[in-house]
Write an enzyme that holds these catalytic residues in place. Structure first.
Site, PDB file in Angstrom:
ATOM      1  CG  HIS A  12      42.861 -70.336 -77.283  1.00  0.00           C
ATOM      2  ND1 HIS A  12      42.788 -69.324 -76.354  1.00  0.00           N
ATOM      3  CD2 HIS A  12      41.986 -70.005 -78.250  1.00  0.00           C
ATOM      4  CE1 HIS A  12      41.921 -68.428 -76.745  1.00  0.00           C
ATOM      5  NE2 HIS A  12      41.408 -68.806 -77.895  1.00  0.00           N
ATOM      6  CE  LYS A  14      38.355 -70.034 -75.255  1.00  0.00           C
ATOM      7  NZ  LYS A  14      38.105 -68.753 -75.879  1.00  0.00           N
ATOM      8  CG  ASP A  19      26.525 -89.100 -73.448  1.00  0.00           C
ATOM      9  OD1 ASP A  19      27.279 -89.487 -72.536  1.00  0.00           O
ATOM     10  OD2 ASP A  19      25.442 -88.547 -73.240  1.00  0.00           O
TER      11      ASP A  19
END
Length: 68
Positions: A12, A14, A19
């Site tokens: 789950h 996200k 960088d």
């Protein structure tokens, strides 16, 4: 490279690590529905320390995944 999640449970997470400095996270599903219909949130964090934590989590998931 692409890998298949090695965890039998649902993923789950996200988040996006950029960088060594930026993390993008939140409920946003990167879909048309998220953009046009759903109530979603997205947070952009600029922090080397937080980025490092998310990078470690990404590497943990990557290590347990299978190459295709």
């Amino acid at each position: 490279n692409v890998r298949v999640d090695g965890n039998p449970s649902l993923m789950h997470h996200k988040f996006m690590v950029i960088d060594d400095m930026i993390v993008v996270t939140g409920s946003y599903n990167w879909s048309a529905a998220a953009e046009d219909r759903n109530d979603e949130n997205i947070v952009v964090i600029v922090s080397e320390a937080i980025n490092s934590s998310y990078e470690r989590e990404f590497q943990r998931i990557w290590r347990q995944a299978s190459a295709i």
